[in-house]
Scaffold this motif. Structure first.
Motif, PDB file in Angstrom:
ATOM      1  N   THR A   1     -33.169   5.836  25.732  1.00  0.00           N
ATOM      2  CA  THR A   1     -32.807   4.537  25.171  1.00  0.00           C
ATOM      3  C   THR A   1     -31.839   4.764  24.019  1.00  0.00           C
ATOM      4  O   THR A   1     -32.183   5.409  23.034  1.00  0.00           O
ATOM      5  N   VAL A   2     -30.650   4.246  24.150  1.00  0.00           N
ATOM      6  CA  VAL A   2     -29.596   4.465  23.158  1.00  0.00           C
ATOM      7  C   VAL A   2     -29.079   3.113  22.680  1.00  0.00           C
ATOM      8  O   VAL A   2     -28.795   2.221  23.502  1.00  0.00           O
TER       9      VAL A   2
ATOM     10  N   GLY B   1     -20.422   8.108  21.162  1.00  0.00           N
ATOM     11  CA  GLY B   1     -19.731   7.135  20.330  1.00  0.00           C
ATOM     12  C   GLY B   1     -20.470   5.825  20.165  1.00  0.00           C
ATOM     13  O   GLY B   1     -19.866   4.805  19.824  1.00  0.00           O
ATOM     14  N   PHE B   2     -21.771   5.820  20.412  1.00  0.00           N
ATOM     15  CA  PHE B   2     -22.544   4.589  20.261  1.00  0.00           C
ATOM     16  C   PHE B   2     -22.866   4.333  18.793  1.00  0.00           C
ATOM     17  O   PHE B   2     -22.804   5.243  17.964  1.00  0.00           O
ATOM     18  N   ARG B   3     -23.211   3.100  18.475  1.00  0.00           N
ATOM     19  CA  ARG B   3     -23.536   2.720  17.107  1.00  0.00           C
ATOM     20  C   ARG B   3     -24.890   3.306  16.710  1.00  0.00           C
ATOM     21  O   ARG B   3     -25.817   3.344  17.513  1.00  0.00           O
ATOM     22  N   ASP B   4     -25.010   3.786  15.474  1.00  0.00           N
ATOM     23  CA  ASP B   4     -26.294   4.271  14.982  1.00  0.00           C
ATOM     24  C   ASP B   4     -27.313   3.135  14.991  1.00  0.00           C
ATOM     25  O   ASP B   4     -26.966   1.969  14.782  1.00  0.00           O
ATOM     26  N   SER B   5     -28.568   3.488  15.192  1.00  0.00           N
ATOM     27  CA  SER B   5     -29.604   2.462  15.189  1.00  0.00           C
ATOM     28  C   SER B   5     -29.821   1.948  13.765  1.00  0.00           C
ATOM     29  O   SER B   5     -29.468   2.595  12.781  1.00  0.00           O
ATOM     30  N   HIS B   6     -30.435   0.779  13.681  1.00  0.00           N
ATOM     31  CA  HIS B   6     -30.700   0.170  12.377  1.00  0.00           C
ATOM     32  C   HIS B   6     -31.837   0.877  11.644  1.00  0.00           C
ATOM     33  O   HIS B   6     -31.986   0.730  10.424  1.00  0.00           O
TER      34      HIS B   6
ATOM     35  N   ARG C   1     -30.546  -1.155   5.736  1.00  0.00           N
ATOM     36  CA  ARG C   1     -31.889  -1.651   6.032  1.00  0.00           C
ATOM     37  C   ARG C   1     -32.710  -1.795   4.751  1.00  0.00           C
ATOM     38  O   ARG C   1     -32.704  -0.911   3.912  1.00  0.00           O
ATOM     39  N   GLU C   2     -33.394  -2.919   4.618  1.00  0.00           N
ATOM     40  CA  GLU C   2     -34.254  -3.151   3.461  1.00  0.00           C
ATOM     41  C   GLU C   2     -35.483  -2.275   3.551  1.00  0.00           C
ATOM     42  O   GLU C   2     -36.238  -2.328   4.532  1.00  0.00           O
ATOM     43  N   ARG C   3     -35.711  -1.410   2.543  1.00  0.00           N
ATOM     44  CA  ARG C   3     -36.844  -0.495   2.577  1.00  0.00           C
ATOM     45  C   ARG C   3     -37.881  -0.776   1.502  1.00  0.00           C
ATOM     46  O   ARG C   3     -38.861  -0.080   1.384  1.00  0.00           O
ATOM     47  N   HIS C   4     -37.637  -1.757   0.666  1.00  0.00           N
ATOM     48  CA  HIS C   4     -38.582  -2.066  -0.402  1.00  0.00           C
ATOM     49  C   HIS C   4     -39.848  -2.679   0.169  1.00  0.00           C
ATOM     50  O   HIS C   4     -39.795  -3.534   1.047  1.00  0.00           O
ATOM     51  N   VAL C   5     -40.961  -2.231  -0.308  1.00  0.00           N
ATOM     52  CA  VAL C   5     -42.253  -2.763   0.134  1.00  0.00           C
ATOM     53  C   VAL C   5     -42.676  -3.867  -0.841  1.00  0.00           C
ATOM     54  O   VAL C   5     -42.739  -3.653  -2.052  1.00  0.00           O
TER      55      VAL C   5
END
Length: 249
Positions: free
Chosen positions: A125-126, A233-238, A244-248
């Motif tokens: 899965t890419v 050459g595919f887009r990096d995943s999110h 990406r918001e990482r704050h808890v």
């Protein structure tokens, strides 16, 4: 007592899970598919365990062995190649055990398609290329496919498709998938995945049949067809994106 359906993994003896090995080591009876399960795994069984090769047994004979062991007060390891959840004939055994009132549990294993992907060094899965994997087989004389699950129908999705038990029908696979995937679609065949005698065949859909026959691969293989096999050459995943918001909270 309990019957444990244990996934032995795709071939390499050390690809059984820790839970699978521990369970195998605690069962006084082990039924195993001798034609597919590596014999090295039987060393995990207790020294005095009763070992039964089911390669030549019928479903009724296998069920009788499971019920007999249960009645004698023994836990039973029912060792299957790959993972019990796909193409393992476990469902019909479970149905028999339900009718006999024999309890059972399932210990998952590494499936053949996962071992094949590892050998190919590919994620199936890419991002933006393909996010769906279809696991299937082809209709054979013994068991027909359900309506709507023929290759021509499944192929319309364009999703990456993994075919088990189909290497001997590779010409038919190619003929049915070509209209949907195109001649240049990446394809691969992996036989005996994870084993020392592993065979890896790569190519495009229009050439994979000839390469498979040239290599003499007829069984114990998976066929994989889909664009993610050649994705570049595919887009990096999110998932790991700096955006990406990482704050808890």
């Amino acid at each position: 007592m309990t019957v444990y359906f244990i996934g032995a993994g795709p071939g390499a003896a050390d690809l059984i899970t820790v839970r699978g090995a521990r369970t195998l080591g605690a069962c006084r009876v082990c039924l195993y598919a001798g034609s597919l399960v590596p014999r090295e795994l039987l060393a995990e069984c207790p020294p005095d365990a009763r070992l039964v090769d089911t390669a030549q047994l019928t479903l009724d004979e296998i069920t009788a062995e499971l019920v007999r062991a249960h009645e004698q007060g023994h836990d039973v390891a029912r060792l299957h190649s790959g993972d019990p959840s796909v193409f393992s004939a476990v469902a019909e055994q479970m149905r028999r055990l339900d009718a006999a009132g024999v309890p059972y549990e399932v210990v998952p294993g590494v499936p053949a398609f996962a071992a094949a992907a590892a050998s190919l060094k590919r994620e199936l899965t890419v991002p933006t290329v393909g996010q769906t994997v279809i696991l299937t087989r082809v209709a054979q004389r013994a068991t027909a496919m359900p309506d709507g699950e023929d290759l021509a129908t499944l192929g319309r999705s364009g999703a990456l498709i993994v075919l088990h038990l189909a290497a001997g029908y590779v010409d038919r696979v190619v003929d049915e998938l070509l209209p949907h995937y195109g001649a240049d679609c990446p394809a691969a065949v992996v036989a005996y995945a994870s084993r020392p005698d592993e065979v890896i065949i790569r190519g495009t859909l229009d050439e994979i049949a000839a390469k498979t026959k040239e290599a003499g691969v007829l069984r114990t293989a998976v066929i994989i067809v889909g664009r993610t096999l050649g994705a570049e050459g595919f887009r990096d995943s999110h998932l790991y994106s700096a955006e990406r918001e990482r704050h808890v909270c």
